[in-house]
Scaffold this motif. Structure first.
Motif, PDB file in Angstrom:
ATOM      1  N   UNK A  37      41.424  41.815  46.427  1.00 22.82           N
ATOM      2  CA  UNK A  37      41.769  42.075  47.928  1.00 22.82           C
ATOM      3  C   UNK A  37      42.858  43.011  47.866  1.00 22.82           C
ATOM      4  N   UNK A  38      43.134  43.737  48.925  1.00 16.33           N
ATOM      5  CA  UNK A  38      44.089  44.762  49.334  1.00 16.33           C
ATOM      6  C   UNK A  38      44.864  44.679  50.622  1.00 16.33           C
ATOM      7  N   UNK A  39      45.960  44.167  50.872  1.00 20.58           N
ATOM      8  CA  UNK A  39      46.373  44.147  52.147  1.00 20.58           C
ATOM      9  C   UNK A  39      47.307  45.658  52.319  1.00 20.58           C
ATOM     10  N   UNK A  40      47.318  46.067  53.678  1.00 22.86           N
ATOM     11  CA  UNK A  40      48.137  47.245  53.901  1.00 22.86           C
ATOM     12  C   UNK A  40      49.518  47.332  53.181  1.00 22.86           C
ATOM     13  N   UNK A  41      49.643  48.391  52.483  1.00 23.15           N
ATOM     14  CA  UNK A  41      50.983  48.599  52.092  1.00 23.15           C
ATOM     15  C   UNK A  41      51.336  47.764  50.586  1.00 23.15           C
ATOM     16  N   UNK A  42      50.114  47.020  50.172  1.00 18.34           N
ATOM     17  CA  UNK A  42      50.151  46.205  48.953  1.00 18.34           C
ATOM     18  C   UNK A  42      49.299  46.844  47.915  1.00 18.34           C
ATOM     19  N   UNK A  43      49.452  46.295  46.587  1.00 16.20           N
ATOM     20  CA  UNK A  43      48.590  46.667  45.729  1.00 16.20           C
ATOM     21  C   UNK A  43      47.240  45.663  45.703  1.00 16.20           C
ATOM     22  N   UNK A  44      46.238  46.058  45.122  1.00 16.00           N
ATOM     23  CA  UNK A  44      45.245  45.204  45.074  1.00 16.00           C
ATOM     24  C   UNK A  44      45.352  44.212  43.822  1.00 16.00           C
ATOM     25  N   UNK A  45      44.947  42.882  44.392  1.00 15.93           N
ATOM     26  CA  UNK A  45      45.328  41.794  43.718  1.00 15.93           C
ATOM     27  C   UNK A  45      43.788  41.063  43.424  1.00 15.93           C
ATOM     28  N   UNK A  46      43.875  40.415  42.296  1.00 15.10           N
ATOM     29  CA  UNK A  46      42.731  39.483  41.884  1.00 15.10           C
ATOM     30  C   UNK A  46      42.787  38.344  42.750  1.00 15.10           C
ATOM     31  N   UNK A  47      41.561  38.016  43.492  1.00 13.77           N
ATOM     32  CA  UNK A  47      41.445  36.680  44.059  1.00 13.77           C
ATOM     33  C   UNK A  47      40.825  35.422  43.363  1.00 13.77           C
ATOM     34  N   UNK A  48      39.624  35.926  42.884  1.00  8.14           N
ATOM     35  CA  UNK A  48      38.899  34.832  42.174  1.00  8.14           C
ATOM     36  C   UNK A  48      37.783  35.499  41.129  1.00  8.14           C
ATOM     37  N   UNK A  49      37.595  34.880  40.029  1.00 13.71           N
ATOM     38  CA  UNK A  49      36.671  35.565  39.149  1.00 13.71           C
ATOM     39  C   UNK A  49      35.698  34.325  38.652  1.00 13.71           C
ATOM     40  N   UNK A  50      34.665  34.654  38.258  1.00 16.51           N
ATOM     41  CA  UNK A  50      33.763  33.711  37.663  1.00 16.51           C
ATOM     42  C   UNK A  50      32.950  34.652  36.384  1.00 16.51           C
ATOM     43  N   UNK A  51      32.674  33.615  34.996  1.00 17.03           N
ATOM     44  CA  UNK A  51      32.158  34.471  34.436  1.00 17.03           C
ATOM     45  C   UNK A  51      30.596  34.542  34.318  1.00 17.03           C
ATOM     46  N   UNK A  52      29.886  35.323  34.046  1.00 12.01           N
ATOM     47  CA  UNK A  52      28.703  35.368  33.968  1.00 12.01           C
ATOM     48  C   UNK A  52      27.920  35.383  34.992  1.00 12.01           C
TER      49      UNK A  52
END
Length: 121
Positions: A37-52
């Motif tokens: 996700x990327x909020x205004x004025x902020x860097x894109x950040x990882x929220x959640x990940x799932x393998x496969x």
């Protein structure tokens, strides 16, 4: 690999929303899928990940800020990954992007179009 994200919208604080990301194309090269996700004025950040996407353990990992509130899951029969978001806060407001990582190191990252989530009363 093509990724089609959907499910964003406006929700009140404390509410819930579910995002979907459908993968198509050469899905067998997908190693991980997740949401950034990327909020205004902020860097894109990882929220959640799932393998496969297709098989395997489907291990998950979450940003500390969403642990206990967000759940990432997959439906292998639909080649789709979901992000169930609960107890939403105004600070969760951002454009959410679906991401897929390849098993091949030289492959590029794959991104879906962003979907806007706005948490506001």
């Amino acid at each position: 690999v093509q990724l089609q994200a959907s499910g964003g919208g406006l929700v009140q604080p404390g509410g819930s929303l579910r995002l979907s990301c459908a993968a198509s194309g050469n899905i067998f090269k997908i190693n991980t899928m997740g949401w950034y996700r990327q909020a205004p004025g902020k860097q894109r950040e990882l929220v959640a990940v799932i393998t496969a996407l297709i098989s395997g353990s489907g291990r998950t990992n979450y940003a500390d800020s969403v642990k206990g509130r967000f759940t990432i899951s997959r439906d292998s029969s639909k080649n789709t990954v979901y992000l169930q978001m609960s107890s939403l806060k105004p600070e969760d407001t951002a454009v959410y992007y679906c991401h897929a990582g390849s098993v091949w190191p030289d492959d590029p990252d794959y991104w879906g179009q962003g979907t806007l989530v706005t948490v506001s009363s």
